[in-house]
Design a protein around this motif. Structure first.
Motif, short mmCIF file in Angstrom:
data_model
loop_
_atom_site.label_atom_id
_atom_site.label_comp_id
_atom_site.label_asym_id
_atom_site.label_seq_id
_atom_site.Cartn_x
_atom_site.Cartn_y
_atom_site.Cartn_z
N ASN A 113 0.76 -1.32 -0.08
CA ASN A 113 0.04 0.07 -0.11
C ASN A 113 0.94 1.24 0.07
O ASN A 113 1.98 1.16 0.02
CB ASN A 113 -0.97 -0.03 1.35
N ASP A 114 0.20 2.50 -0.09
CA ASP A 114 1.01 3.66 -0.25
C ASP A 114 1.91 3.78 0.92
O ASP A 114 3.00 4.23 0.83
CB ASP A 114 0.17 4.93 -0.55
N GLU A 115 1.31 3.68 2.16
CA GLU A 115 2.06 4.01 3.47
C GLU A 115 3.32 3.03 3.64
O GLU A 115 4.49 3.65 3.50
CB GLU A 115 1.14 3.77 4.55
N ASP A 116 3.27 1.94 3.17
CA ASP A 116 4.44 0.98 3.12
C ASP A 116 5.32 1.44 1.92
O ASP A 116 6.74 1.20 2.11
CB ASP A 116 4.09 -0.42 3.05
N CYS A 117 4.77 1.56 0.82
CA CYS A 117 5.69 2.17 -0.16
C CYS A 117 6.58 3.37 -0.03
O CYS A 117 7.71 3.39 -0.17
CB CYS A 117 5.16 2.50 -1.46
N VAL A 118 5.98 4.15 0.91
CA VAL A 118 6.63 5.56 1.21
C VAL A 118 7.94 5.06 2.18
O VAL A 118 9.24 5.56 2.11
CB VAL A 118 5.68 6.47 1.82
N LYS A 119 7.56 3.93 3.06
CA LYS A 119 8.86 3.69 4.00
C LYS A 119 9.75 3.11 3.27
O LYS A 119 10.96 3.37 3.38
CB LYS A 119 8.22 2.55 4.99
N ILE A 120 9.44 2.31 2.17
CA ILE A 120 10.42 1.56 1.12
C ILE A 120 11.27 2.62 0.66
O ILE A 120 12.67 2.73 0.48
CB ILE A 120 9.79 0.62 0.34
N LEU A 121 10.44 3.63 -0.24
CA LEU A 121 11.14 4.67 -0.88
C LEU A 121 12.13 5.52 0.15
O LEU A 121 13.35 6.03 -0.41
CB LEU A 121 10.23 5.63 -1.42
N LYS A 122 11.53 5.74 1.38
CA LYS A 122 12.61 6.59 1.94
C LYS A 122 13.85 5.80 2.42
O LYS A 122 15.20 6.44 2.64
CB LYS A 122 11.75 7.10 3.53
N ASN A 123 13.71 4.62 2.77
CA ASN A 123 14.69 3.73 2.60
C ASN A 123 15.76 3.69 1.64
O ASN A 123 17.26 3.59 1.90
CB ASN A 123 14.42 2.44 3.60
N CYS A 124 15.34 3.59 0.56
CA CYS A 124 15.83 3.64 -0.69
C CYS A 124 16.64 5.00 -0.94
O CYS A 124 17.95 5.15 -1.12
CB CYS A 124 15.18 3.64 -1.89
N ASN A 125 16.02 6.03 -0.45
CA ASN A 125 16.66 7.51 -0.52
C ASN A 125 17.86 7.66 0.46
O ASN A 125 18.93 7.86 -0.14
CB ASN A 125 15.72 8.51 -0.04
N LYS A 126 17.92 6.93 1.59
CA LYS A 126 18.93 6.74 2.41
C LYS A 126 20.15 6.01 1.81
O LYS A 126 21.25 6.15 2.09
CB LYS A 126 18.50 6.27 3.70
N ALA A 127 19.69 4.92 1.06
CA ALA A 127 20.58 4.04 0.67
C ALA A 127 21.20 4.53 -0.69
O ALA A 127 22.60 4.14 -1.04
CB ALA A 127 20.18 2.61 0.06
N ILE A 128 20.98 5.58 -1.37
CA ILE A 128 21.43 5.92 -2.58
C ILE A 128 22.76 7.13 -2.36
O ILE A 128 22.33 7.87 -1.60
CB ILE A 128 20.43 6.29 -3.67
N SER A 129 23.71 6.81 -3.04
CA SER A 129 24.89 7.72 -2.86
C SER A 129 24.40 9.24 -3.74
O SER A 129 23.50 9.05 -4.32
CB SER A 129 25.99 7.18 -3.58
N ASN A 130 25.46 10.24 -3.57
CA ASN A 130 25.37 11.19 -4.05
C ASN A 130 25.45 11.22 -5.47
O ASN A 130 26.09 10.41 -6.13
CB ASN A 130 26.53 12.29 -3.66
N LYS A 131 24.36 11.87 -6.28
CA LYS A 131 24.36 11.79 -7.53
C LYS A 131 23.68 10.38 -8.08
O LYS A 131 23.77 10.00 -9.31
CB LYS A 131 25.51 12.17 -8.44
N GLY A 132 23.26 9.44 -6.96
CA GLY A 132 22.68 8.33 -7.43
C GLY A 132 21.12 8.28 -7.89
O GLY A 132 20.46 9.43 -8.14
N LYS A 133 20.35 7.26 -8.27
CA LYS A 133 19.01 7.28 -8.68
C LYS A 133 18.48 5.90 -8.00
O LYS A 133 19.18 4.99 -7.91
CB LYS A 133 19.28 7.33 -10.21
N LEU A 134 17.13 5.96 -8.28
CA LEU A 134 16.22 4.78 -8.02
C LEU A 134 15.66 4.36 -9.30
O LEU A 134 15.30 5.17 -10.15
CB LEU A 134 15.12 5.26 -7.02
N ILE A 135 15.85 3.29 -9.51
CA ILE A 135 15.26 2.55 -10.85
C ILE A 135 14.14 1.71 -10.51
O ILE A 135 14.20 0.48 -9.94
CB ILE A 135 16.39 1.65 -11.45
N ILE A 136 12.88 2.29 -10.77
CA ILE A 136 11.62 1.39 -10.55
C ILE A 136 11.44 0.65 -11.88
O ILE A 136 11.04 1.34 -12.93
CB ILE A 136 10.54 2.14 -10.12
#
Length: 362
Positions: free
Chosen positions: A270-293
């Motif tokens: 659901n949206d709430e859980d997705c936001v938690k996952i996305l925020k953890n992705c944000n923390k994991a990505i290095s400077n100038k990095g990106k998320l690939i969905i």
């Protein structure tokens, strides 16, 4: 004139009757398809390198009982031929007369069911049509009335917990998901070839047995790959040079990398859980990095080859996930922004999903 109107009305009524009957019995097509895969019919025909008769198909079926019924097979093949899964024709004899033995061959559809090919849908056919994954469909009405999750209503626990406690189901499900990964990996590497070249490290979150990340690292050996999933899932992972398999929980922490890949992960939640996952992705990505969905971008009124299938996948999420759904671009935009990714671009690829490339807010 009145008679003409009446005839049109009757035709519409009959069409409505036919449409409802077709929908009501649509499961028969799935069961016939599953039967063909279980018996190995696509592989039997493929192994001969040419169309063959029913008797030759029967001779290739393993564990055949003396009481086998070739008439059953004829009737199953007749339906599958009508659905263009197999071809059938009567060969002409040398003297020009018509032959009597029908020859059955592969079609562009059944070639996707040959098990030893690089890309085969056979494991997915067997998984999606197994009673474990079929039973939750009977609870859609209950979900509307009561809320909750169909899989849990059918089996007493949500799908991920059920898999952790049932090795046989976990293997069936993981192999099916690996099949889906193989299905899209070529499209990803072909249509998104510029997306990986400047990356030094990638973590595939929810990567199951590592199919996608293995192929990426194979094509781009300079990349350090991490396959990240639940411990009992990565225990079955495929060993590959350059790829580390790490067990963990994406709701707690995700390993750091230049890029994080989420392939058909967010649609499970659901949206709430997705936001938690996305925020953890944000923390994991290095400077100038990106998320690939890698996900379906739903187009409810679209007329593309896979747009209708996207709506079916959306209901699949009701049946199998814990509150997941397929999403339109507007819904993806809202979700990404809440997770700290205001900028994104969508790249269509061959098949059902698209690539959504998202960039962390600075």
């Amino acid at each position: 004139m009145e008679k003409g109107k009446l005839e049109v009305g009757e035709e519409m009524e009959l069409q409505g009757q036919a449409d409802i009957c077709k929908l009501m019995l649509a499961f028969i097509d799935s069961m016939a398809l599953k039967c063909a895969v279980e018996l190995g019919i696509p592989d039997i025909i493929h192994s001969q390198g040419q169309p063959i008769t029913l008797s030759e198909i029967i001779n290739g079926i393993p564990n055949l009982s003396p009481s086998f019924d070739i008439n059953y097979l004829f009737r199953i093949m007749r339906l599958l031929v009508r659905n263009r899964v197999f071809s059938a024709y009567e060969p002409d004899l040398k003297d020009g007369s018509s032959g009597t033995k029908t020859l059955y061959g592969l079609t562009p559809s059944s070639k996707w069911l040959v098990k030893d090919s690089k890309i085969s849908l056979a494991p997915l056919v067997l998984a999606e049509n197994h009673p474990w994954l079929l039973d939750p469909w009977h609870y859609l009405g209950k979900c509307v009335q009561e809320g909750g999750f169909a899989f849990a209503k059918a089996h007493g626990s949500e799908i991920w917990k059920f898999g952790s406690e049932n090795p046989e189901f976990n293997k069936l499900f993981s192999v099916g998901m690996a099949c889906s990964s193989t299905l899209v990996v070529d499209a990803i590497l072909d249509d998104y070839h510029e997306g990986f070249g400047d990356l030094e490290s990638i973590v595939d979150v929810g990567g199951a047995i590592g199919t996608l990340i293995n192929e990426i690292v194979k094509k781009y050996p300079h990349i350090r790959g991490t396959n990240f999933d639940l411990p009992h899932v990565v225990a079955e992972a495929l060993e590959n040079p350059g790829v580390a398999h790490v067990g963990g929980d994406m709701f707690v922490e995700i390993p750091s990398a230049d890029a994080v890949i989420l392939k058909w992960v967010l649609h499970d939640w659901n949206d709430e859980d997705c936001v938690k996952i996305l925020k953890n992705c944000n923390k994991a990505i290095s400077n100038k990095g990106k998320l690939i969905i890698i996900e379906c971008v739903l187009k409810p009124d679209g007329e593309g080859l896979f747009d209708g299938l996207g709506l079916a996948f959306d209901l699949l999420m009701i049946a199998h996930s814990s509150g997941g759904r397929e999403r339109t671009e507007a819904e993806w935009k809202k979700l990404l922004k809440a997770g700290g990714f205001s900028r994104y671009k969508i790249t269509p690829i061959k098949g059902i999903p698209s690539i959504i490339e998202a960039y962390p807010d600075i």
